[in-house]
Motif scaffolding. Structure first.
Motif, PDB file in Angstrom:
ATOM      1  N   SER A 133      -4.450  11.911   9.486  1.00  0.00           N
ATOM      2  CA  SER A 133      -5.471  12.906   9.821  1.00  0.00           C
ATOM      3  C   SER A 133      -6.877  12.499   9.403  1.00  0.00           C
ATOM      4  CB  SER A 133      -5.122  14.253   9.175  1.00  0.00           C
ATOM      5  OG  SER A 133      -5.068  14.122   7.763  1.00  0.00           O
ATOM      6  N   ASN A 241       2.294  17.595  16.836  1.00  0.00           N
ATOM      7  CA  ASN A 241       1.079  16.805  16.656  1.00  0.00           C
ATOM      8  C   ASN A 241      -0.183  17.657  16.617  1.00  0.00           C
ATOM      9  OD1 ASN A 241       2.355  14.089  18.664  1.00  0.00           O
ATOM     10  ND2 ASN A 241       2.041  14.108  16.463  1.00  0.00           N
ATOM     11  N   THR A 242      -1.237  17.041  16.138  1.00  0.00           N
ATOM     12  CA  THR A 242      -2.599  17.505  16.389  1.00  0.00           C
ATOM     13  C   THR A 242      -3.253  16.458  17.274  1.00  0.00           C
ATOM     14  OG1 THR A 242      -2.739  18.627  14.254  1.00  0.00           O
ATOM     15  CG2 THR A 242      -4.816  18.109  15.342  1.00  0.00           C
ATOM     16  N   LYS A 244      -6.777  14.963  19.112  1.00  0.00           N
ATOM     17  CA  LYS A 244      -8.240  14.928  19.142  1.00  0.00           C
ATOM     18  C   LYS A 244      -8.650  14.758  20.592  1.00  0.00           C
ATOM     19  CE  LYS A 244     -12.142  12.035  17.621  1.00  0.00           C
ATOM     20  NZ  LYS A 244     -12.500  10.798  16.872  1.00  0.00           N
ATOM     21  N   ASP A 268     -10.151  18.983  17.454  1.00  0.00           N
ATOM     22  CA  ASP A 268      -8.784  18.749  17.019  1.00  0.00           C
ATOM     23  C   ASP A 268      -7.977  20.004  17.332  1.00  0.00           C
ATOM     24  OD1 ASP A 268      -9.792  16.401  16.050  1.00  0.00           O
ATOM     25  OD2 ASP A 268      -8.856  16.569  14.084  1.00  0.00           O
ATOM     26  N   ASP A 270      -3.988  21.753  17.587  1.00  0.00           N
ATOM     27  CA  ASP A 270      -2.566  21.665  17.275  1.00  0.00           C
ATOM     28  C   ASP A 270      -1.726  21.967  18.505  1.00  0.00           C
ATOM     29  OD1 ASP A 270      -3.170  21.164  14.594  1.00  0.00           O
ATOM     30  OD2 ASP A 270      -3.113  23.292  14.071  1.00  0.00           O
ATOM     31  N   GLY A 275      -0.871  26.252  12.768  1.00  0.00           N
ATOM     32  CA  GLY A 275      -1.625  25.193  12.125  1.00  0.00           C
ATOM     33  C   GLY A 275      -3.056  25.627  11.851  1.00  0.00           C
ATOM     34  N   ASN A 277      -5.642  24.213  13.241  1.00  0.00           N
ATOM     35  CA  ASN A 277      -6.447  23.934  14.439  1.00  0.00           C
ATOM     36  C   ASN A 277      -5.826  24.638  15.642  1.00  0.00           C
ATOM     37  OD1 ASN A 277      -8.251  21.782  13.197  1.00  0.00           O
ATOM     38  ND2 ASN A 277      -6.240  20.873  12.863  1.00  0.00           N
ATOM     39  N   GLN A 284      -1.459  24.247  23.940  1.00  0.00           N
ATOM     40  CA  GLN A 284      -0.330  23.757  23.151  1.00  0.00           C
ATOM     41  C   GLN A 284       0.740  23.169  24.066  1.00  0.00           C
ATOM     42  OE1 GLN A 284       1.137  26.905  20.657  1.00  0.00           O
ATOM     43  NE2 GLN A 284      -0.837  27.253  19.673  1.00  0.00           N
TER      44      GLN A 284
END
Length: 330
Positions: A133, A241-242, A244, A268, A270, A275, A277, A284
């Motif tokens: 991260s 995951n996150t 970007k 960012d 999620d 989360g 973010n 999502q």
């Protein structure tokens, strides 16, 4: 006592650098990318000797050592019980790998160790689940953290003190070994998808990658549409995951309501709920299964967007159209 997991510990340990007013200095402090610079960082005392050092207000943790092969899980030793301060650190091992640069994404393996009795609370080493991260290209990374890392070599191990003030009162030392690095994309990069359905909005791109759109008479969909426009060659995004991203969003009438391109920022987001973010459900779902480097057209019906509530300039019950460039996933 609460259950410790590295998914919560690592971000908090990184955030500890931001404690006690350290966030007031956000600009990069100009650490060298030359390979010689890491040898100049053989210890942190020299950094603290300068009044201009961003590290001068960070305490060092005394009496802690690390032994073992560089790049492997270290053995940590200190006398217990021990007290630690937030905003404290100790460089335990100097690395032998590639030099960390100003705009790298850096992955670390971590061990959380109780200062009360030296017991290991959690570790990423056994399951080989490094945390990636830390994005040094993000200008919100504190000057202190940037000074501490930029110019060092991979396989460096640094300890951070976390003085937990919550009800459990569990203070610990977070030991991070920085094991790999990469550079995030700045725009979608990959193969142009040839079989995009003709009835979808038409997307074009400027030379810098910024998208424009023509709605092409499109009336929307009552189901999520996630159409890949450029197929990237990076890792596949999962629901854990996150990502970007850079993005632009429009209403069905072609009115643009937001764009990170215009603000020269990234987001960012999620791919899971709960989360730090959090984004709308359509995002999502739409990111999962895509690959890093891809550009994706998302058509998000109201029930996966903002529903029957207005959100800023977005009216209630709006279908949303996004073009999203996936720059990284961690």
């Amino acid at each position: 006592m609460r259950k410790f997991t590295l998914t919560s510990i690592v971000p908090r340990a990184l955030a500890a650098v931001c404690a006690a007013g350290m966030c007031i200095t956000l600009a990069a402090c100009g650490g060298s990318n030359d390979s010689d610079s890491s040898s100049k960082k053989s210890d942190s005392t020299s950094s603290q000797s300068s009044d201009t050092s961003a590290l001068k207000d960070m305490k060092q943790i005394p009496g802690i050592t690390a032994t073992g092969e560089l790049g492997k899980k270290p053995t940590i030793a200190f006398k217990t019980p021990k007290s630690v301060d937030n905003n404290s650190y100790a460089v335990l091992q100097n690395g032998n790998g590639a030099v960390i640069g100003n705009d790298d994404r850096v992955c670390s393996q971590g061990i959380a160790i109780s200062v009360k009795d030296g017991s290991e609370l959690d570790s990423t080493w056994e399951k080989n689940t490094p945390d990636c991260s830390l994005d040094l290209s993000n200008q919100n990374v504190t000057a202190a953290y940037r000074e501490l890392l930029v110019g060092r070599k991979l396989n460096t191990t640094i300890a951070f003190g976390v003085n937990d003030s919550n009800s459990s009162g569990t203070s610990y030392i977070m030991v991070l070994t920085f094991v790999s690095k990469s550079k995030d994309y700045t725009k979608a990069t990959g193969e142009e998808v040839k079989d995009v359905p003709a009835n979808l909005p038409k997307v074009t791109r400027a030379k810098d990658g910024k998208p424009s759109i023509t709605m092409n008479g499109y009336k929307g969909s009552d189901k999520l549409v996630a159409q890949t426009l450029i197929k990237g060659k990076g890792k596949t995004v999962t629901n854990k995951n996150t990502v970007k991203v850079k993005y632009t969003g429009w209403l069905l009438d072609g009115k643009q309501f937001d764009s990170s391109w215009d603000k020269n920022t990234t987001l960012d987001a999620d791919t899971y709920s709960g989360g730090s973010n959090t984004v709308i459900e359509g995002w999502q779902q739409g990111m999962v299964g895509q690959t890093v480097g891809s550009q994706v057209l998302l058509v998000i019906p109201p029930d996966l967007g903002y529903g029957n509530k207005a959100a800023g300039s977005i009216p209630a019950n709006s279908t949303l159209v996004f073009v999203v460039d996936i720059l990284a996933a961690y």
